[in-house]
Design a protein around this motif. Structure first.
Motif, PDB file in Angstrom:
ATOM      1  N   THR A   1       0.912  -1.333  -0.069  1.00 12.88           N
ATOM      2  CA  THR A   1       0.022  -0.050  -0.167  1.00 12.88           C
ATOM      3  C   THR A   1       0.762   1.032   0.077  1.00 12.88           C
ATOM      4  O   THR A   1       1.866   1.235   0.440  1.00 12.88           O
ATOM      5  CB  THR A   1      -0.690   0.104   1.284  1.00 12.88           C
ATOM      6  OG1 THR A   1      -0.095   0.236   2.094  1.00 12.88           O
ATOM      7  CG2 THR A   1      -1.670  -1.194   1.362  1.00 12.88           C
ATOM      8  N   SER A   2       0.318   2.236  -0.462  1.00 18.43           N
ATOM      9  CA  SER A   2       0.990   3.692  -0.399  1.00 18.43           C
ATOM     10  C   SER A   2       0.589   4.544   0.444  1.00 18.43           C
ATOM     11  O   SER A   2       0.036   3.776   1.576  1.00 18.43           O
ATOM     12  CB  SER A   2       0.704   4.265  -1.961  1.00 18.43           C
ATOM     13  OG  SER A   2      -0.799   4.825  -1.860  1.00 18.43           O
ATOM     14  N   PHE A   3       1.125   5.810   0.802  1.00 20.51           N
ATOM     15  CA  PHE A   3       0.891   6.354   1.910  1.00 20.51           C
ATOM     16  C   PHE A   3      -0.723   6.817   1.914  1.00 20.51           C
ATOM     17  O   PHE A   3      -1.178   7.180   2.852  1.00 20.51           O
ATOM     18  CB  PHE A   3       1.450   7.785   1.758  1.00 20.51           C
ATOM     19  CG  PHE A   3       1.652   8.576   0.497  1.00 20.51           C
ATOM     20  CD1 PHE A   3       0.670   9.389   0.158  1.00 20.51           C
ATOM     21  CD2 PHE A   3       2.627   8.154  -0.450  1.00 20.51           C
ATOM     22  CE1 PHE A   3       0.447   9.938  -1.207  1.00 20.51           C
ATOM     23  CE2 PHE A   3       2.596   8.993  -1.696  1.00 20.51           C
ATOM     24  CZ  PHE A   3       1.741   9.908  -1.990  1.00 20.51           C
ATOM     25  N   PHE A   4      -1.607   6.761   0.875  1.00 20.35           N
ATOM     26  CA  PHE A   4      -2.812   6.712   0.667  1.00 20.35           C
ATOM     27  C   PHE A   4      -3.545   5.718   1.781  1.00 20.35           C
ATOM     28  O   PHE A   4      -4.604   5.853   2.349  1.00 20.35           O
ATOM     29  CB  PHE A   4      -3.694   6.886  -0.442  1.00 20.35           C
ATOM     30  CG  PHE A   4      -3.256   8.256  -1.102  1.00 20.35           C
ATOM     31  CD1 PHE A   4      -3.700   9.418  -0.761  1.00 20.35           C
ATOM     32  CD2 PHE A   4      -2.537   8.182  -2.361  1.00 20.35           C
ATOM     33  CE1 PHE A   4      -3.285  10.698  -1.574  1.00 20.35           C
ATOM     34  CE2 PHE A   4      -1.792   9.267  -3.103  1.00 20.35           C
ATOM     35  CZ  PHE A   4      -2.598  10.483  -2.575  1.00 20.35           C
ATOM     36  N   GLY A   5      -3.053   4.536   1.205  1.00 23.49           N
ATOM     37  CA  GLY A   5      -3.769   3.400   2.146  1.00 23.49           C
ATOM     38  C   GLY A   5      -4.912   2.954   1.711  1.00 23.49           C
ATOM     39  O   GLY A   5      -5.723   2.174   2.578  1.00 23.49           O
ATOM     40  N   LEU A   6      -5.477   3.177   0.570  1.00 18.32           N
ATOM     41  CA  LEU A   6      -6.916   2.900   0.264  1.00 18.32           C
ATOM     42  C   LEU A   6      -6.782   1.642  -0.663  1.00 18.32           C
ATOM     43  O   LEU A   6      -7.958   0.606  -0.581  1.00 18.32           O
ATOM     44  CB  LEU A   6      -7.490   4.051  -0.577  1.00 18.32           C
ATOM     45  CG  LEU A   6      -7.749   5.273   0.135  1.00 18.32           C
ATOM     46  CD1 LEU A   6      -8.170   6.412  -0.650  1.00 18.32           C
ATOM     47  CD2 LEU A   6      -8.661   5.080   1.420  1.00 18.32           C
ATOM     48  N   ALA A   7      -5.905   1.329  -1.516  1.00 20.97           N
ATOM     49  CA  ALA A   7      -5.616   0.407  -2.362  1.00 20.97           C
ATOM     50  C   ALA A   7      -4.500  -0.479  -1.886  1.00 20.97           C
ATOM     51  O   ALA A   7      -3.453   0.006  -1.456  1.00 20.97           O
ATOM     52  CB  ALA A   7      -5.905   0.579  -3.805  1.00 20.97           C
ATOM     53  N   GLU A   8      -4.373  -1.648  -2.553  1.00 21.10           N
ATOM     54  CA  GLU A   8      -3.006  -2.389  -2.284  1.00 21.10           C
ATOM     55  C   GLU A   8      -2.912  -3.512  -3.494  1.00 21.10           C
ATOM     56  O   GLU A   8      -3.934  -4.047  -4.148  1.00 21.10           O
ATOM     57  CB  GLU A   8      -3.072  -3.351  -0.911  1.00 21.10           C
ATOM     58  CG  GLU A   8      -4.195  -4.180  -0.874  1.00 21.10           C
ATOM     59  CD  GLU A   8      -4.261  -4.854   0.631  1.00 21.10           C
ATOM     60  OE1 GLU A   8      -3.634  -4.201   1.630  1.00 21.10           O
ATOM     61  OE2 GLU A   8      -5.218  -5.633   0.935  1.00 21.10           O
ATOM     62  N   ARG A   9      -1.637  -3.735  -3.772  1.00 20.81           N
ATOM     63  CA  ARG A   9      -1.242  -4.427  -4.665  1.00 20.81           C
ATOM     64  C   ARG A   9      -0.538  -5.883  -4.377  1.00 20.81           C
ATOM     65  O   ARG A   9       0.150  -5.639  -3.458  1.00 20.81           O
ATOM     66  CB  ARG A   9      -0.449  -3.573  -5.589  1.00 20.81           C
ATOM     67  CG  ARG A   9       0.070  -4.628  -6.757  1.00 20.81           C
ATOM     68  CD  ARG A   9       0.757  -3.851  -7.828  1.00 20.81           C
ATOM     69  NE  ARG A   9       1.201  -4.701  -9.229  1.00 20.81           N
ATOM     70  CZ  ARG A   9       2.225  -4.375 -10.170  1.00 20.81           C
ATOM     71  NH1 ARG A   9       2.436  -2.903  -9.897  1.00 20.81           N
ATOM     72  NH2 ARG A   9       2.348  -4.914 -11.021  1.00 20.81           N
ATOM     73  N   HIS A  10      -1.003  -6.901  -4.949  1.00 18.96           N
ATOM     74  CA  HIS A  10      -0.525  -8.076  -4.674  1.00 18.96           C
ATOM     75  C   HIS A  10       0.667  -8.656  -5.390  1.00 18.96           C
ATOM     76  O   HIS A  10       0.542  -8.651  -6.875  1.00 18.96           O
ATOM     77  CB  HIS A  10      -1.692  -9.288  -4.600  1.00 18.96           C
ATOM     78  CG  HIS A  10      -1.059 -10.563  -4.237  1.00 18.96           C
ATOM     79  ND1 HIS A  10      -1.100 -11.514  -5.478  1.00 18.96           N
ATOM     80  CD2 HIS A  10      -0.341 -11.135  -3.498  1.00 18.96           C
ATOM     81  CE1 HIS A  10      -0.679 -12.667  -4.995  1.00 18.96           C
ATOM     82  NE2 HIS A  10      -0.443 -12.445  -3.617  1.00 18.96           N
ATOM     83  N   TYR A  11       1.916  -8.863  -4.890  1.00 17.86           N
ATOM     84  CA  TYR A  11       3.047  -9.429  -5.316  1.00 17.86           C
ATOM     85  C   TYR A  11       3.248 -11.055  -4.813  1.00 17.86           C
ATOM     86  O   TYR A  11       3.461 -11.247  -3.840  1.00 17.86           O
ATOM     87  CB  TYR A  11       4.234  -8.721  -5.249  1.00 17.86           C
ATOM     88  CG  TYR A  11       4.035  -7.348  -5.690  1.00 17.86           C
ATOM     89  CD1 TYR A  11       4.563  -7.095  -7.112  1.00 17.86           C
ATOM     90  CD2 TYR A  11       3.836  -6.382  -5.294  1.00 17.86           C
ATOM     91  CE1 TYR A  11       4.371  -5.785  -7.698  1.00 17.86           C
ATOM     92  CE2 TYR A  11       3.853  -4.700  -5.735  1.00 17.86           C
ATOM     93  CZ  TYR A  11       4.185  -4.820  -6.879  1.00 17.86           C
ATOM     94  OH  TYR A  11       4.205  -3.338  -7.310  1.00 17.86           O
ATOM     95  N   PRO A  12       3.055 -11.806  -5.835  1.00 16.16           N
ATOM     96  CA  PRO A  12       3.431 -13.329  -5.358  1.00 16.16           C
ATOM     97  C   PRO A  12       5.162 -13.441  -5.412  1.00 16.16           C
ATOM     98  O   PRO A  12       5.726 -13.932  -6.432  1.00 16.16           O
ATOM     99  CB  PRO A  12       2.721 -14.124  -6.330  1.00 16.16           C
ATOM    100  CG  PRO A  12       2.632 -13.405  -7.521  1.00 16.16           C
ATOM    101  CD  PRO A  12       2.684 -12.070  -7.109  1.00 16.16           C
ATOM    102  N   ALA A  13       5.862 -12.926  -4.450  1.00 18.36           N
ATOM    103  CA  ALA A  13       7.537 -13.069  -4.418  1.00 18.36           C
ATOM    104  C   ALA A  13       8.084 -14.273  -3.816  1.00 18.36           C
ATOM    105  O   ALA A  13       7.255 -15.109  -3.188  1.00 18.36           O
ATOM    106  CB  ALA A  13       7.584 -11.685  -3.735  1.00 18.36           C
ATOM    107  N   ALA A  14       9.349 -14.339  -3.778  1.00 16.28           N
ATOM    108  CA  ALA A  14      10.042 -15.432  -3.186  1.00 16.28           C
ATOM    109  C   ALA A  14       9.616 -16.767  -3.923  1.00 16.28           C
ATOM    110  O   ALA A  14       8.441 -17.479  -3.563  1.00 16.28           O
ATOM    111  CB  ALA A  14       9.821 -15.720  -1.649  1.00 16.28           C
ATOM    112  N   THR A  15      10.364 -17.345  -4.711  1.00 11.87           N
ATOM    113  CA  THR A  15       9.975 -18.597  -5.441  1.00 11.87           C
ATOM    114  C   THR A  15      10.058 -19.710  -4.152  1.00 11.87           C
ATOM    115  O   THR A  15      10.679 -19.709  -3.253  1.00 11.87           O
ATOM    116  CB  THR A  15      11.103 -19.241  -6.250  1.00 11.87           C
ATOM    117  OG1 THR A  15      12.319 -19.097  -5.592  1.00 11.87           O
ATOM    118  CG2 THR A  15      11.210 -18.065  -7.577  1.00 11.87           C
ATOM    119  N   PRO A  16       9.032 -20.674  -4.294  1.00 15.67           N
ATOM    120  CA  PRO A  16       8.725 -21.942  -3.482  1.00 15.67           C
ATOM    121  C   PRO A  16      10.150 -22.649  -3.343  1.00 15.67           C
ATOM    122  O   PRO A  16      10.820 -22.729  -4.197  1.00 15.67           O
ATOM    123  CB  PRO A  16       7.632 -22.728  -3.988  1.00 15.67           C
ATOM    124  CG  PRO A  16       7.002 -21.767  -5.041  1.00 15.67           C
ATOM    125  CD  PRO A  16       8.023 -20.836  -5.605  1.00 15.67           C
TER     126      PRO A  16
END
Length: 446
Positions: free
Chosen positions: A147-162
């Protein structure tokens, strides 16, 4: 692209609470018309802020990346550290919520890490995990919600490989004993030096007599050759003795204690015990047995022996069958040609159970030095030490004391036939086993 956008876009609780307040304002404006313009302005402002927030989060092509770092293998029953490094490529600070996909063995689905990361900086999340089962553990993705400093929306990142990591017997405990031994601080762990009774028959060299030397070791022939100067024989601790750790894998070793089974405690203790024996110059081997399955590793003092023991211990699991001591005794009698120290890690819950295996232990004790290590039931302590307030409490304490006394009676019965016994709690198993081995070495029984 649009499908990926919808999958990655989420709205925060702040957005929903603000939208709910605006909706309530519009409902109230039906009765109070002046509030309609205020609620409409807030709705327009919220829409613009959400668009700006989405633009900030999705406007860059460089994703928020994360890298998981941990050891190639974990130590069973110990705290193992895992670190997760998250990089912020944006030109503004972000707030990151990490949802780690931990292995199913930990049974945790609410593991969340949160932090605020400055612009174009990195943050390292560190946490510890304690596995209580050996085997393969699969870590999934580290799901990042940004989330940014607004904190209204958030983005999902599937990071770190299994990643898949193998959990081995407690090699951390092994390193701890090696490090403490190097610093001569083994007493801090409970391992004590024992006074040597008598002397070894392993000849080392002849030296001049000094005050304090044992006069029984005087070498009269060497004294005569030196013109009357007293010479004594110097002996060293005997080495290259065979020490075989034998682990019972039957159902009695399934009993849990502090998350680990008795088998896991025996395996961890065997690893440390074998390392101590190798450092003392002895040959170490390993045998595991259950009803119709017996695995055997011949004793050796080579450097690769400890790795062989570790690999063999990794795959051991308890079974529901009874232990076949007769089959084991036949194998050991045919495989071991010289007198050896046989260290049994087992558990006897009743005197009758021990007596069924006693003939085979006595047969082995004729040719080898047998040491049986079994477990004290620590759960009985709370029952026997508490105050009895009712008749039922008295009955419970009496039965618990009967079981505790039976454990000591088992040890006494084994000692009658020259079998060394160690009755130990699970947490003190390694210390008690190593201390008994050092005592036997000091007294030249092996």
């Amino acid at each position: 692209m649009l499908k990926q956008f919808y999958k990655a876009l989420f709205f925060t609780s702040r957005f929903y609470l603000t939208a709910l307040a605006i909706i309530l304002g519009l409902v109230v404006a039906f009765f109070v018309p002046p509030l309609f313009f205020i609620a409409s302005f807030c709705a327009l402002a919220l829409t613009l802020l959400v668009i700006m927030d989405i633009f900030l989060l999705f406007g860059t092509r460089v994703p928020v990346a994360a890298a998981r770092r941990m050891a190639q293998r974990f130590s069973n029953g110990d705290q193992n550290s895992v670190s997760l490094t998250v990089d912020n490529p944006h030109r503004f600070p972000i707030r990151v919520k990490v949802l780690e996909e931990l292995p199913f063995q930990f049974q945790r689905r609410d593991f969340v890490l949160q932090a605020r990361i400055p612009a174009q900086k990195s943050h390292v999340f560190s946490y510890n995990v304690r596995p209580v089962e050996r085997g393969e553990y699969s870590f999934g993705h580290a799901n990042l919600l940004v989330t940014s400093f607004f904190g209204l929306a958030e983005r999902h990142y599937p990071a770190a490989t299994p990643q898949v990591v193998k959990v081995f017997p407690s090699y951390m405990q092994l390193r701890q004993y090696e490090f403490m031994g190097f610093q001569n601080k083994m007493q801090d762990l409970g391992v004590h030096r024992r006074r040597t009774i008598g002397h070894s028959m392993e000849f080392d060299h002849i030296k001049e007599y000094v005050q304090g030397d044992d006069v029984r070791t005087l070498n009269w022939k060497a004294t005569a050759r030196r013109g009357g100067t007293l010479m004594v024989n110097n002996y060293v601790e005997e080495k290259s003795q065979q020490v075989i750790c034998i682990i019972d894998k039957s159902r009695i070793m399934k009993m849990p204690f502090d998350g680990l089974t008795l088998l896991d405690y025996a395996i961890n203790s065997t690893l440390v015990f074998s390392n101590v024996a190798l450092q003392k110059g002895d040959k170490t081997g390993l045998a595991t047995f259950v009803e119709r399955q017996t695995d055997y590793l011949p004793p050796s003092n080579k450097k690769v022996q400890l790795n062989k023991i570790l690999e063999m211990l990794y795959a051991q699991e308890t079974q529901w069958q009874e232990a076949d001591f007769q089959r084991l005794s036949v194998l050991l009698r045919t495989s071991l040609t010289q007198r050896s120290l046989l260290v049994f890690f087992t558990n006897f819950e009743s005197l009758s159970g021990m007596q069924r295996q006693l003939p085979y232990l006595r047969k082995l004790a004729r040719y080898h030095l047998v040491m049986v290590i079994f477990f004290e039931n620590t759960g009985l302590r709370a029952l026997t030490s508490g105050m009895a307030h009712t008749t039922e409490d008295i009955y419970i304490q009496t039965i618990a004391q009967k079981f505790a006394d039976e454990k000591r009676l088992i040890a006494k019965e084994l000692n009658r036939y020259g079998i060394i016994t160690v009755l130990s709690t699970p947490e003190q198993l390694t210390v008690n086993a190593v201390n008994k081995y050092l005592e036997l070495k000091a007294s030249m029984q092996i």
